[in-house]
Scaffold this motif. Structure first.
Motif, PDB file in Angstrom:
ATOM      1  N   TYR A  15       4.219   1.335   1.162  1.00 18.98           N
ATOM      2  CA  TYR A  15       3.525   2.605   0.941  1.00 18.98           C
ATOM      3  C   TYR A  15       4.368   3.533   0.075  1.00 18.98           C
ATOM      4  CZ  TYR A  15       1.189   7.041   1.941  1.00 18.98           C
ATOM      5  OH  TYR A  15       0.539   8.244   1.823  1.00 18.98           O
ATOM      6  N   ASP A  42      -8.958  -7.183   3.611  1.00 20.88           N
ATOM      7  CA  ASP A  42      -9.454  -5.993   4.301  1.00 20.88           C
ATOM      8  C   ASP A  42     -10.199  -6.327   5.587  1.00 20.88           C
ATOM      9  OD1 ASP A  42      -8.390  -4.209   2.489  1.00 20.88           O
ATOM     10  OD2 ASP A  42     -10.176  -4.175   1.226  1.00 20.88           O
ATOM     11  N   THR A 158      -7.129   1.974   4.770  1.00 20.30           N
ATOM     12  CA  THR A 158      -6.200   2.499   3.765  1.00 20.30           C
ATOM     13  C   THR A 158      -4.792   1.999   4.095  1.00 20.30           C
ATOM     14  OG1 THR A 158      -5.663   4.484   5.043  1.00 20.30           O
ATOM     15  CG2 THR A 158      -7.600   4.591   3.598  1.00 20.30           C
ATOM     16  N   GLU A 159      -3.866   2.197   3.158  1.00 22.63           N
ATOM     17  CA  GLU A 159      -2.474   1.814   3.418  1.00 22.63           C
ATOM     18  C   GLU A 159      -1.912   2.598   4.598  1.00 22.63           C
ATOM     19  OE1 GLU A 159      -0.663  -0.667   2.136  1.00 22.63           O
ATOM     20  OE2 GLU A 159      -2.535  -1.215   1.155  1.00 22.63           O
ATOM     21  N   ASP A 161      -3.651   3.686   7.159  1.00 21.05           N
ATOM     22  CA  ASP A 161      -4.239   3.079   8.364  1.00 21.05           C
ATOM     23  C   ASP A 161      -3.411   1.871   8.801  1.00 21.05           C
ATOM     24  OD1 ASP A 161      -6.261   4.932   8.153  1.00 21.05           O
ATOM     25  OD2 ASP A 161      -7.769   3.518   7.432  1.00 21.05           O
TER      26      ASP A 161
END
Length: 205
Positions: A15, A42, A158-159, A161
């Motif tokens: 991240y 995903d 999302t990253e 998450d």
């Protein structure tokens, strides 16, 4: 060992590489890596995040019963039982209909006084399965906005998450990061007994 947080550190580093131009996620030759071919897709992340949350709800539902409390309505009682069944049969989670009613029940359960009382005991869980505990990133997900987002049909993690979720490592993976001029090479092994012999190594140059 499993649940030690090795993969969480790696996800944080990934991240950071997206937010700081001096940080690079690299290939083994230390060239910048654009795509991670080993990254879970995903759908895997989506299902695992939902499973993490349902697991947490199940723990607190069991704590409600341990407290000898009751939910405010029979409708919530029935929904709580359905979540217990869903956690016990995790393979069904991907096929659950993520309807407005499902999300509404989740929010109502979150706001139920008996559930809130159990939630306040998150560091002192007393259910009959002492090895179970809520995942570390729970507070990030336990709010109305995030629950509605995660349990919406078109949800894409999302990253951030992923950083707050829990996805156990399987086998051994190598990661290469360059933070400014410092090279960091990480060997990450899963916490399973069969993987511990391949224990991870961190090298800093």
């Amino acid at each position: 060992m499993g649940s030690a947080g090795k993969s969480t550190i790696i996800r944080h580093l990934k991240y950071l590489c997206t937010t700081n131009s001096n940080y690079k996620y690299c290939n083994e030759d230390w060239s910048e890596k654009k795509d991670d071919e080993n990254e879970c897709d995903d759908d895997i992340w989506k299902n695992k995040i939902r499973e993490n949350i349902i697991n947490a709800f199940d723990i607190f539902i069991k704590q409600v019963y341990k407290n000898k409390d009751k939910f405010e309505s029979e409708e919530l009682e029935v929904f709580a039982k359905s979540l217990e069944h869903l956690y016990a049969n995790k393979s069904e989670i991907p096929s659950v209909e993520m309807s407005d009613l499902f999300r509404e029940h989740l929010i109502n359960l979150l706001n139920d006084p008996a559930f809130k009382k159990a939630l306040a005991l998150k560091n002192k869980i007393q259910i009959d399965e002492p090895e179970r505990k809520p995942f570390d990133g729970l507070s990030y997900f336990l709010n109305e906005i995030k629950l509605k987002e995660v349990f919406y049909t078109s949800y894409i993690p999302t990253e951030e998450d992923k950083i707050h979720s829990r996805l156990p490592t399987v086998e051994v993976h190598r990661y290469y990061f360059m933070l400014n001029k410092t090279k960091i090479e990480i060997y990450d092994a899963g916490g399973q007994a069969s993987e511990r012999v391949k224990i991870f190594i961190i090298k800093i140059y």
